[in-house]
Scaffold this motif. Structure first.
Motif, PDB file in Angstrom:
ATOM      1  N   UNK A 109       0.704  -1.240   0.169  1.00 60.99           N
ATOM      2  CA  UNK A 109      -0.089  -0.138   0.149  1.00 60.99           C
ATOM      3  C   UNK A 109       0.868   1.239  -0.008  1.00 60.99           C
ATOM      4  N   UNK A 110       2.204   1.243   0.468  1.00 60.46           N
ATOM      5  CA  UNK A 110       2.659   2.638   0.736  1.00 60.46           C
ATOM      6  C   UNK A 110       4.149   2.549   0.035  1.00 60.46           C
ATOM      7  N   UNK A 111       4.834   1.277  -0.086  1.00 57.37           N
ATOM      8  CA  UNK A 111       6.034   1.252  -0.599  1.00 57.37           C
ATOM      9  C   UNK A 111       5.948   1.110  -2.250  1.00 57.37           C
ATOM     10  N   UNK A 112       4.968   0.978  -3.001  1.00 50.15           N
ATOM     11  CA  UNK A 112       4.943   0.776  -4.242  1.00 50.15           C
ATOM     12  C   UNK A 112       5.084  -0.356  -4.719  1.00 50.15           C
ATOM     13  N   UNK A 113       4.971  -1.618  -4.126  1.00 51.38           N
ATOM     14  CA  UNK A 113       5.361  -2.959  -4.394  1.00 51.38           C
ATOM     15  C   UNK A 113       3.866  -3.672  -4.931  1.00 51.38           C
ATOM     16  N   UNK A 144     -20.300 -15.712 -10.697  1.00 55.10           N
ATOM     17  CA  UNK A 144     -20.353 -14.943 -12.238  1.00 55.10           C
ATOM     18  C   UNK A 144     -19.483 -13.924 -12.343  1.00 55.10           C
ATOM     19  N   UNK A 145     -19.121 -13.213 -11.458  1.00 55.32           N
ATOM     20  CA  UNK A 145     -18.122 -11.837 -11.324  1.00 55.32           C
ATOM     21  C   UNK A 145     -17.262 -11.806 -10.280  1.00 55.32           C
ATOM     22  N   UNK A 146     -16.307 -11.233 -10.434  1.00 54.86           N
ATOM     23  CA  UNK A 146     -15.167 -10.895  -9.386  1.00 54.86           C
ATOM     24  C   UNK A 146     -15.290  -9.494  -9.126  1.00 54.86           C
ATOM     25  N   UNK A 147     -15.542  -8.891  -8.209  1.00 59.13           N
ATOM     26  CA  UNK A 147     -15.602  -7.519  -7.991  1.00 59.13           C
ATOM     27  C   UNK A 147     -14.458  -7.061  -7.059  1.00 59.13           C
ATOM     28  N   UNK A 148     -13.528  -6.242  -7.416  1.00 56.43           N
ATOM     29  CA  UNK A 148     -12.604  -5.821  -6.344  1.00 56.43           C
ATOM     30  C   UNK A 148     -13.190  -4.660  -5.486  1.00 56.43           C
ATOM     31  N   UNK A 149     -12.646  -4.364  -4.347  1.00 59.06           N
ATOM     32  CA  UNK A 149     -13.339  -3.123  -3.636  1.00 59.06           C
ATOM     33  C   UNK A 149     -12.363  -2.116  -4.076  1.00 59.06           C
ATOM     34  N   UNK A 150     -13.164  -0.991  -4.590  1.00 65.17           N
ATOM     35  CA  UNK A 150     -12.351   0.458  -4.930  1.00 65.17           C
ATOM     36  C   UNK A 150     -11.602   0.982  -4.071  1.00 65.17           C
ATOM     37  N   UNK A 151     -10.471   1.586  -4.372  1.00 67.14           N
ATOM     38  CA  UNK A 151      -9.944   2.611  -3.500  1.00 67.14           C
ATOM     39  C   UNK A 151     -10.289   3.872  -3.994  1.00 67.14           C
ATOM     40  N   UNK A 152     -10.126   4.734  -2.996  1.00 70.42           N
ATOM     41  CA  UNK A 152     -10.718   6.267  -3.232  1.00 70.42           C
ATOM     42  C   UNK A 152      -9.699   6.866  -4.527  1.00 70.42           C
ATOM     43  N   UNK A 153     -10.054   7.834  -5.310  1.00 71.27           N
ATOM     44  CA  UNK A 153      -9.346   8.443  -6.411  1.00 71.27           C
ATOM     45  C   UNK A 153      -7.994   9.131  -5.746  1.00 71.27           C
ATOM     46  N   UNK A 154      -8.198   9.455  -4.916  1.00 71.60           N
ATOM     47  CA  UNK A 154      -7.078  10.168  -4.202  1.00 71.60           C
ATOM     48  C   UNK A 154      -5.950   9.182  -4.005  1.00 71.60           C
ATOM     49  N   UNK A 155      -6.402   7.930  -3.447  1.00 75.09           N
ATOM     50  CA  UNK A 155      -5.242   6.922  -3.063  1.00 75.09           C
ATOM     51  C   UNK A 155      -4.810   6.361  -4.107  1.00 75.09           C
ATOM     52  N   UNK A 156      -5.665   6.182  -5.192  1.00 76.53           N
ATOM     53  CA  UNK A 156      -5.311   5.447  -6.593  1.00 76.53           C
ATOM     54  C   UNK A 156      -4.362   6.113  -7.110  1.00 76.53           C
ATOM     55  N   UNK A 158      -2.243   8.286  -5.870  1.00 75.89           N
ATOM     56  CA  UNK A 158      -0.925   8.244  -4.903  1.00 75.89           C
ATOM     57  C   UNK A 158      -0.262   7.382  -5.274  1.00 75.89           C
ATOM     58  N   UNK A 159      -0.976   5.787  -5.157  1.00 78.59           N
ATOM     59  CA  UNK A 159      -0.357   4.488  -5.137  1.00 78.59           C
ATOM     60  C   UNK A 159      -0.157   4.176  -6.676  1.00 78.59           C
ATOM     61  N   UNK A 160      -1.027   4.535  -7.735  1.00 76.96           N
ATOM     62  CA  UNK A 160      -0.838   3.943  -9.022  1.00 76.96           C
ATOM     63  C   UNK A 160      -1.512   2.717  -9.251  1.00 76.96           C
ATOM     64  N   UNK A 161      -2.065   2.156  -8.098  1.00 76.37           N
ATOM     65  CA  UNK A 161      -2.808   0.905  -8.569  1.00 76.37           C
ATOM     66  C   UNK A 161      -3.878   0.599  -7.308  1.00 76.37           C
ATOM     67  N   UNK A 162      -4.855  -0.101  -7.747  1.00 81.00           N
ATOM     68  CA  UNK A 162      -5.680  -0.689  -6.662  1.00 81.00           C
ATOM     69  C   UNK A 162      -5.238  -2.082  -6.399  1.00 81.00           C
ATOM     70  N   UNK A 163      -5.006  -2.255  -5.163  1.00 82.93           N
ATOM     71  CA  UNK A 163      -4.068  -3.373  -4.773  1.00 82.93           C
ATOM     72  C   UNK A 163      -5.193  -4.850  -4.707  1.00 82.93           C
ATOM     73  N   UNK A 164      -6.466  -4.398  -4.521  1.00 84.25           N
ATOM     74  CA  UNK A 164      -7.292  -5.383  -4.565  1.00 84.25           C
ATOM     75  C   UNK A 164      -7.693  -5.924  -6.149  1.00 84.25           C
ATOM     76  N   UNK A 165      -7.588  -5.004  -6.715  1.00 82.14           N
ATOM     77  CA  UNK A 165      -7.721  -5.342  -8.222  1.00 82.14           C
ATOM     78  C   UNK A 165      -6.535  -6.122  -8.817  1.00 82.14           C
TER      79      UNK A 165
END
Ligand code: ZN
Ligand code: ZN
Length: 284
Positions: A109-113, A144-156, A158-165
């Protein structure tokens, strides 16, 4: 150095780049063989708290063997699930959140890995493998479908990705691989779709870490919504919601609630880590 030597060195480097013989343990950084599952060394595999014993029949958290809590309908439930209903039907989790699980999550979440999140998608697939195999043996699809929990736009941003996705992507990659290896006639019909635009954050929320369960529920009320244009994709569908951490279930419930209100027929939950078991007053 002669031309031959140069050539040999160069091709050796190229070969190493294409077929690296070893990589690093994602937790401690020691060199490991590339074939190691989850990119973890033996020692770190031992250090992590794998959930492979008894769990809560609702949220999927690990329960101590000595725990004797049963609901009136005979399910073995943790104290949280005994005192609060969930919108999702059943949850599974892979690791109990501890010191080393926290290290992994901090790196993701915080070290870009982000690549660690992908590795953890393998962990999540293996956790569900027996259920998936049982369903495939009967020729049915459990979700039928897999839905990742979204992160907020601000965190997305800053982080560059949604880890759950990233976890969901690898989870489904494995699922697809499994079907191809078995030469399934119509693999698409037996592999859930990734739905990453259906569920959206409708507003920014404060960090949940320091909040108690009731405060979390208040903060998350209306924090998620279903994208109206995508709604048809989940109507009457069975959803597997994927998230990184489960603590009080406030996030899972807020997401499940809007998915069900939008017409999903059922929501199941898969999380990488879970933790923070509360015990009834008087027990410790
Ligand atoms: Zn290690
Ligand atoms: Zn529970």
């Amino acid at each position: 150095m002669g031309f031959r030597d140069l050539l040999r060195t160069a091709s050796g480097e190229i070969a190493e780049a294409i077929f690296p013989s070893n990589i690093y343990c994602v937790l401690c950084g020691s060199l490991i063989d590339r074939s190691r599952p989850y990119a973890l060394c033996d020692e770190c595999v031992r250090k992590l708290h794998w959930i492979n014993g008894g769990t809560c029949d609702w949220c999927g958290k690990a329960l101590p063997d000595t725990y004797r809590g049963f609901s009136p309908d005979g399910r073995r439930l943790c104290y949280d699930c005994m005192t609060r209903e969930h919108y999702y039907r059943r949850g599974w989790s892979c690791l109990t959140y501890g010191l080393h699980e926290r290290e992994l999550m901090m790196d993701i979440k915080y070290n870009g890995k982000g690549y660690i999140a992908s590795k953890m998608g393998d962990v999540m697939y293996d956790r569900m493998e027996s259920l998936i195999e049982a369903a495939l043996a009967e020729g049915v699809i459990p979700f039928d479908a897999v839905v990742p929990v979204p992160v907020s736009r601000k965190r997305l941003v800053r982080r560059g990705y949604n880890q759950s996705e990233l976890m969901a992507q690898q989870f489904l990659r494995r699922w697809g691989q499994r079907l191809r290896e078995a030469d399934t006639a119509d693999p698409n019909s037996l592999c859930p779709r990734l739905e990453k635009h259906v569920l959206v954050r409708s507003r920014e929320t404060v960090m949940l870490r320091s909040l108690n369960p009731e405060e979390r529920r208040l903060v998350l009320h209306d924090a998620f919504a279903v994208n109206e244009r995508m709604r048809y994709r989940i109507e009457e569908k069975t959803i597997l919601l994927i998230d990184d951490i489960y603590t009080t279930g406030a996030t899972a419930d807020a997401c499940s609630k809007v998915l069900l209100e939008a017409g999903a027929s059922a929501v199941y939950l898969l999380t990488l880590c879970s933790g923070g078991n509360r015990l009834p007053k008087g027990e410790s």
